[in-house]
Motif scaffolding. Sequence first.
Motif, PDB file in Angstrom:
ATOM      1  N   THR A 120      41.650  32.218  50.550  1.00 33.63           N
ATOM      2  CA  THR A 120      41.557  33.028  51.770  1.00 33.63           C
ATOM      3  C   THR A 120      40.805  32.271  52.858  1.00 33.63           C
ATOM      4  OG1 THR A 120      41.640  35.110  50.533  1.00 33.63           O
ATOM      5  CG2 THR A 120      40.660  35.192  52.734  1.00 33.63           C
TER       6      THR A 120
ATOM      7  N   LEU B 128      39.138  41.606  46.809  1.00 35.01           N
ATOM      8  CA  LEU B 128      39.913  40.928  45.775  1.00 35.01           C
ATOM      9  C   LEU B 128      39.508  41.410  44.381  1.00 35.01           C
ATOM     10  CD1 LEU B 128      39.831  37.383  47.384  1.00 35.01           C
ATOM     11  CD2 LEU B 128      41.913  38.710  46.930  1.00 35.01           C
TER      12      LEU B 128
ATOM     13  N   GLU C  93      50.857  34.638  40.799  1.00 34.00           N
ATOM     14  CA  GLU C  93      50.374  34.790  42.166  1.00 34.00           C
ATOM     15  C   GLU C  93      51.041  33.752  43.079  1.00 34.00           C
ATOM     16  OE1 GLU C  93      47.878  36.132  45.388  1.00 34.00           O
ATOM     17  OE2 GLU C  93      48.498  37.045  43.503  1.00 34.00           O
TER      18      GLU C  93
ATOM     19  N   THR D 133      41.075  44.613  43.322  1.00 34.25           N
ATOM     20  CA  THR D 133      42.533  44.679  43.317  1.00 34.25           C
ATOM     21  C   THR D 133      43.196  43.877  42.218  1.00 34.25           C
ATOM     22  OG1 THR D 133      42.429  44.890  45.740  1.00 34.25           O
ATOM     23  CG2 THR D 133      44.582  44.393  44.773  1.00 34.25           C
ATOM     24  N   ILE D 134      42.718  42.668  41.957  1.00 32.99           N
ATOM     25  CA  ILE D 134      43.488  41.762  41.097  1.00 32.99           C
ATOM     26  C   ILE D 134      43.245  42.023  39.613  1.00 32.99           C
ATOM     27  CG2 ILE D 134      43.353  40.000  42.895  1.00 32.99           C
ATOM     28  CD1 ILE D 134      41.494  38.395  41.037  1.00 32.99           C
TER      29      ILE D 134
ATOM     30  N   ASP E 160      42.156  39.995  36.934  1.00 34.87           N
ATOM     31  CA  ASP E 160      41.480  38.701  36.836  1.00 34.87           C
ATOM     32  C   ASP E 160      41.455  38.239  35.387  1.00 34.87           C
ATOM     33  OD1 ASP E 160      39.569  36.568  36.877  1.00 34.87           O
ATOM     34  OD2 ASP E 160      38.718  37.390  38.706  1.00 34.87           O
TER      35      ASP E 160
ATOM     36  N   MET F 205      47.837  38.283  47.049  1.00 32.86           N
ATOM     37  CA  MET F 205      46.460  38.751  47.099  1.00 32.86           C
ATOM     38  C   MET F 205      45.664  38.059  48.205  1.00 32.86           C
ATOM     39  SD  MET F 205      46.089  41.171  44.880  1.00 32.86           S
ATOM     40  CE  MET F 205      47.749  41.625  45.418  1.00 32.86           C
ATOM     41  N   VAL F 206      46.063  36.847  48.545  1.00 34.46           N
ATOM     42  CA  VAL F 206      45.420  36.144  49.655  1.00 34.46           C
ATOM     43  C   VAL F 206      45.850  36.754  50.983  1.00 34.46           C
ATOM     44  CG1 VAL F 206      45.262  33.943  50.897  1.00 34.46           C
ATOM     45  CG2 VAL F 206      45.161  33.985  48.394  1.00 34.46           C
TER      46      VAL F 206
ATOM     47  N   VAL G 104      45.470  41.032  50.836  1.00 32.74           N
ATOM     48  CA  VAL G 104      44.190  41.656  50.465  1.00 32.74           C
ATOM     49  C   VAL G 104      43.003  40.869  51.035  1.00 32.74           C
ATOM     50  CG1 VAL G 104      42.692  42.384  48.557  1.00 32.74           C
ATOM     51  CG2 VAL G 104      45.178  42.640  48.362  1.00 32.74           C
ATOM     52  N   GLY G 105      42.854  39.628  50.613  1.00 37.17           N
ATOM     53  CA  GLY G 105      41.684  38.853  51.019  1.00 37.17           C
ATOM     54  C   GLY G 105      41.616  38.583  52.506  1.00 37.17           C
TER      55      GLY G 105
ATOM     56  N   LEU H 233      40.692  32.935  44.675  1.00 41.32           N
ATOM     57  CA  LEU H 233      41.483  33.527  45.746  1.00 41.32           C
ATOM     58  C   LEU H 233      40.660  33.685  47.023  1.00 41.32           C
ATOM     59  CD1 LEU H 233      43.510  36.162  43.709  1.00 41.32           C
ATOM     60  CD2 LEU H 233      44.351  34.023  44.702  1.00 41.32           C
TER      61      LEU H 233
ATOM     62  N   ALA I  39      39.042  35.928  41.271  1.00 41.10           N
ATOM     63  CA  ALA I  39      38.759  36.418  42.625  1.00 41.10           C
ATOM     64  C   ALA I  39      38.081  35.344  43.458  1.00 41.10           C
ATOM     65  CB  ALA I  39      37.892  37.670  42.552  1.00 41.10           C
TER      66      ALA I  39
END
Length: 291
Positions: free
Chosen positions: A279, A212, A175, A215-216, A218, A182-183, A186-187, A275, A272
Motif C-alpha cells: 500500500t 487490512l 492476492e 479484512t484479510i 492472514d 486488499m491493497v 482496503v489498504g 500488504l 497484513a
Amino acid sequence: MTALATPALRFDVLAARWALGALHAELLLYPKPGLVSLIDNGSHTDMNAATFMRSLFSLRHYFAAISRAGAAAAPFSVLRQLGQHAELRMLAATGGINTHRGAIFSLGLLCAAFGRLRAAHAGSAVSSIDAAALRGALTSWRAELAAHVNAAPPGATSHGVLVARRHHAGGAREEGARGLPMVFEVGLPALRRTLAAGASMQAARIDALFALMATIGDTNVLHRGGADGAQLVRSTARAFIDAGGSAAPDWRARALAAHRLFVGRRLSPGGAADLLAATCLVQAMTSGAAP
C-alpha cells in the motif's frame, strides 16, 4: 498522480527506491500489533529490526531488475525466477529467516507493473500514473498468475502454502492473481481517507494496517493461532476502527493494548504487514513522493 519518470532517476532505480522505502516505512511504524519494529520484536523470538534491515539490503537490486523485466514485457516465468533468486538472497542475509517472502511477491509485481506502464509511455515527456492504471497493468500476467496459485507441488512445506490449504485461505499467490484487491480496495482507501482528513502519514499507515488486519485471511496468523487467532486479530482490528481509528484521542493506547494482546498470544499479522508495505508503495508511485 505522479510522473512515471524523472530526469534525475531511471524508472527502475525509482521503483526500487520506492519499494525499499515502503518496506522501511513498514518496519518503522509503531505501535504495530505483534510485529517487529525498532521498538521491540513483537511476537517474534527469531528476528528483530536488524534482521529486517539485512533483508532490505539484500533486495536492493531485485526491485530494479523486476521493474526492467516488466518494461520488457517479460512473461511471468521470468518474474517468478527473479523473485525466487531474491528469496534466496533474503534467506542468505537473514540466516534462513523469512522476513519478506510475501513482500518480494507483492511489491515485485507492483514494480513490474510500474515498469510495464513506463514502457507504454516511453518517449512521452511527462506521463502520469494512477492507482487504476497500476492495477490494470497487473492484468498483463493475469493468466499466468492464476496458474501460479495452484502451482505449489504437493510436497511443498512453506507455512503459507500449508496453511492456505488447511484453512482454504488464498495467501499472497491468490492476492496477486486477483490484482492485489486488499491493497487497492482496503489498504489504499484507508490510508487516503486519513490523509484527506489532514492527519499524518504515520496515522494513515496505522489506519491502513488495522483495515487490512480486519479484512484479510492472514496465513501468518492462521499458522500461529489457527482460526481462533485469526478471528481475534480481525475482531481486535475492527474494534480499533469502530472506535475511530487513529482519529480517536486514545488511539495509541488502543494500538498498544492490541500489541500486548497479540504478543501474549504469539500472533503476528505478517500478511497484513506485507500488504501495508505494498500500500505504501502504491501511494508513493501515485503521489510523487520523493524516493
